[in-house]
Design an enzyme around this catalytic site. Sequence first.
Site, PDB file in Angstrom:
ATOM      1  CB  THR A   1      -0.901   0.023   1.252  1.00 37.64           C
ATOM      2  OG1 THR A   1      -1.559   1.281   1.350  1.00 37.64           O
ATOM      3  CG2 THR A   1      -0.100  -0.192   2.525  1.00 37.64           C
TER       4      THR A   1
ATOM      5  CE1 TYR B   1      -3.797  -1.802   4.900  1.00 35.30           C
ATOM      6  CE2 TYR B   1      -3.552   0.461   4.142  1.00 35.30           C
ATOM      7  CZ  TYR B   1      -3.691  -0.881   3.869  1.00 35.30           C
ATOM      8  OH  TYR B   1      -3.717  -1.325   2.568  1.00 35.30           O
TER       9      TYR B   1
END
Length: 329
Positions: free
Chosen positions: A117, A141
Amino acid sequence: MAILVSGGAGYIGSHMVLELVDRGEQVVVLDDLSTGFWWAVPKEAIFVQGDMGDQGLVERTIAEHGITEIAHFAAKIVVPDSVTDPLGYYLNNTVKTRALLESAVRGGVKHVIFSSTAAVYGEPAVSPVPEEIGLAPINPYGRSKLMSEWMLGDVARAHGLTYVALRYFNVAGADPKGRSGQSSANATHLIKVASQAALGQRAGLEVFGTDYPTPDGTCVRDYIHVTDLARAHLAALDHLRAGGGSLTLNCGYGRGYSVKEVVEVVKQVSGVDFPVKLSPRRAGDPASLIAKADRIRAELGWQPEHDDLEEIVKQALAWEDALKTRNAR
């Protein structure tokens, strides 16, 4: 030779499975259905319901089906949730990835494609963001994914497997043939939420933060069509099979749209002027994330085919409409 797709019943994973099946690959899907859907797995693929952290199950699956590659999509992905539940995110995204990698090594898997990501960059000082910039994720995250990138690199060096880690920017849209799309009822993807508001499935849309240092004060993101993203994974698979070395690459289009701009496109395409509520910033949201995306084109020969925000929105709206019909059955 078969490829195991973890999280293959979810949003991005299911599109990868469709692309693999379309070109005649042998595909095994592993998914616990916590956020995925059994009906998203095409009949041509083998479906194994289970947890990627269950090493006995994973190792039996690798042996039984002759798995030589793994495309790893299974993860928790909601940034604000990671701030309130960091342990859950580190368990799912990091600890279970470690278990999956150990099972891959034991089973003799040759190649891994990892769903990473842009959140690993945090709040980058330059835009577009190159791969070589310093990594400083600002939420659990992003940190959970960066830890997994580190593990994957170390495992590859120690055990001789090769990998491609793709750092996604904002994924959106749906399969152009209408076979899959973002199906989670409570998903937080902007284009999905805006599409639901346009179709009357939500009372409106909430915009978090209007005081960012961006042209209109709202967050700017690089929106990539999910099918282009799936095909980037195919290109990564072909690269590894041809003997290519390990790579970490951005996956985006190299240009961004603000939240307000996206909302206006959804309103224009749908013809619905749905309510929009302006709210304070959420924790963990960087102001702008745009990919410097020349390396993936050079290394993998990847050429996007759906780089059009209106097309992305049209297909997202069509999928939400189809999903409404499916859920009403």
